[in-house]
Design a protein around this motif. Structure first.
Motif, mmCIF file in Angstrom:
data_model
loop_
_atom_site.group_PDB
_atom_site.id
_atom_site.type_symbol
_atom_site.label_atom_id
_atom_site.label_comp_id
_atom_site.label_asym_id
_atom_site.label_seq_id
_atom_site.Cartn_x
_atom_site.Cartn_y
_atom_site.Cartn_z
ATOM 1 N N LYS A 1 -1.697 2.138 3.260
ATOM 2 C CA LYS A 1 -1.668 1.723 1.666
ATOM 3 C C LYS A 1 -0.754 2.671 1.002
ATOM 4 N N ASP A 2 -1.174 3.752 0.954
ATOM 5 C CA ASP A 2 -0.355 5.052 0.338
ATOM 6 C C ASP A 2 0.018 5.910 1.230
ATOM 7 N N GLU B 1 1.484 8.756 0.771
ATOM 8 C CA GLU B 1 1.212 10.076 0.061
ATOM 9 C C GLU B 1 -0.174 10.662 0.253
ATOM 10 N N SER B 2 -1.262 9.748 0.740
ATOM 11 C CA SER B 2 -2.444 10.076 0.514
ATOM 12 C C SER B 2 -2.992 10.903 1.848
ATOM 13 N N ILE B 3 -4.060 11.678 1.342
ATOM 14 C CA ILE B 3 -4.832 12.625 2.604
ATOM 15 C C ILE B 3 -5.270 11.617 3.636
ATOM 16 N N ALA B 4 -5.704 10.532 3.426
ATOM 17 C CA ALA B 4 -6.223 9.437 4.462
ATOM 18 C C ALA B 4 -5.209 9.157 5.350
ATOM 19 N N THR B 5 -3.872 8.746 4.833
ATOM 20 C CA THR B 5 -2.617 8.369 5.722
ATOM 21 C C THR B 5 -2.370 9.663 6.450
ATOM 22 N N ARG B 6 -2.317 10.951 5.900
ATOM 23 C CA ARG B 6 -2.210 12.122 6.807
ATOM 24 C C ARG B 6 -3.155 12.248 7.837
ATOM 25 N N ASN B 7 -4.396 11.992 7.510
ATOM 26 C CA ASN B 7 -5.597 12.203 8.709
ATOM 27 C C ASN B 7 -5.180 10.960 9.703
#
Length: 176
Positions: free
Chosen positions: A61-62, A64-70
Motif C-alpha cells: 500500500k505505502d 515508504e512504510s516500515i511494514a513494506t520494508r519488513n
C-alpha cells in the motif's frame, strides 16, 4: 528493471514499482548477502524478490512504510534460504555420487549409511510442522536461534524450546 516493469499492467503499478526498486534494492542486497556471503547469489535473491513483487503489487500500500520494508526483508531472507537449500541439495547429491563411486568403502557400509540417512529424513518429515521448521532451519540451513526467531517472529527462547522438543520427538521416532 525494464523486464519487471513490462510485467506490470498499469502506469500506477509501474510508478510504485520504480519507487520501491530504487528505495530497497541495496537494502535487500545487503540482507541477502548477509545470509549468503556471495554477492552474485545475493543479487539473485534480490531479483527473485522483485519478481515476486510483480505478482503481489496489490499487497504494497505505502512504499515508504516500515511494514513494506519488513515485508521485503522477509521475502529476500526466504529467497536466500531457498538458494542455500538448493545449493546444499546439489552438494549432497555430489557427495552421494562420490560416495557411490568410491571403491575404497565397503558396499555394505555405504548401504547402511544411506539407510540411516533415509530413516532420519523420514523421521524429520514426521515431526509436527512447528518443530520440523525450526529443526530444518537450525540443522539444514545452519541458522542461529536469533535468526530463526526473527524469521518466525518468536523469541529465541521459544526457538530453543522447540529445538529441544524436536530433538526429543526425533529420538522417539528413530527408536521405533
Amino acid at each position: 528493471m525494464l523486464l519487471f516493469l513490462n510485467m506490470l499492467d498499469s502506469e500506477a503499478e509501474k510508478s510504485k514499482f520504480t519507487v520501491i526498486y530504487e528505495k530497497y534494492r541495496y537494502f535487500l542486497w545487503y540482507l541477502a548477502n548477509e545470509r549468503l556471503h556471495d554477492a552474485f547469489l545475493a543479487e539473485d535473491a534480490v531479483q527473485e524478490t522483485f519478481l515476486a513483487l510483480t505478482r503481489h503489487m496489490d499487497k504494497v500500500k505505502d512504499p515508504e512504510s516500515i511494514a513494506t520494508r519488513n515485508f521485503f526483508a522477509t521475502i529476500v531472507k526466504n529467497k536466500a534460504i531457498d538458494i542455500l537449500r538448493t545449493r546444499k541439495e546439489v552438494a549432497a547429491e555430489d557427495f552421494e555420487d562420490k560416495a557411490e563411486q568410491s571403491q575404497s568403502g565397503d558396499l555394505l557400509d555405504q548401504y547402511l549409511v544411506r539407510e540411516n540417512y533415509d530413516r532420519i529424513l523420514k523421521a524429520v518429515s514426521e515431526l509436527d510442522e512447528i518443530y520440523r521448521i525450526v529443526f530444518e532451519y537450525k540443522y539444514l540451513h545452519e541458522l542461529k536461534d536469533a535468526e530463526i526467531a526473527e524469521l518466525l517472529d518468536v523469541t529465541p527462547k521459544v526457538v530453543n524450546v522447540r529445538i529441544f522438543r524436536a530433538r526429543k520427538k526425533l529420538q522417539v521416532l528413530l527408536e521405533e
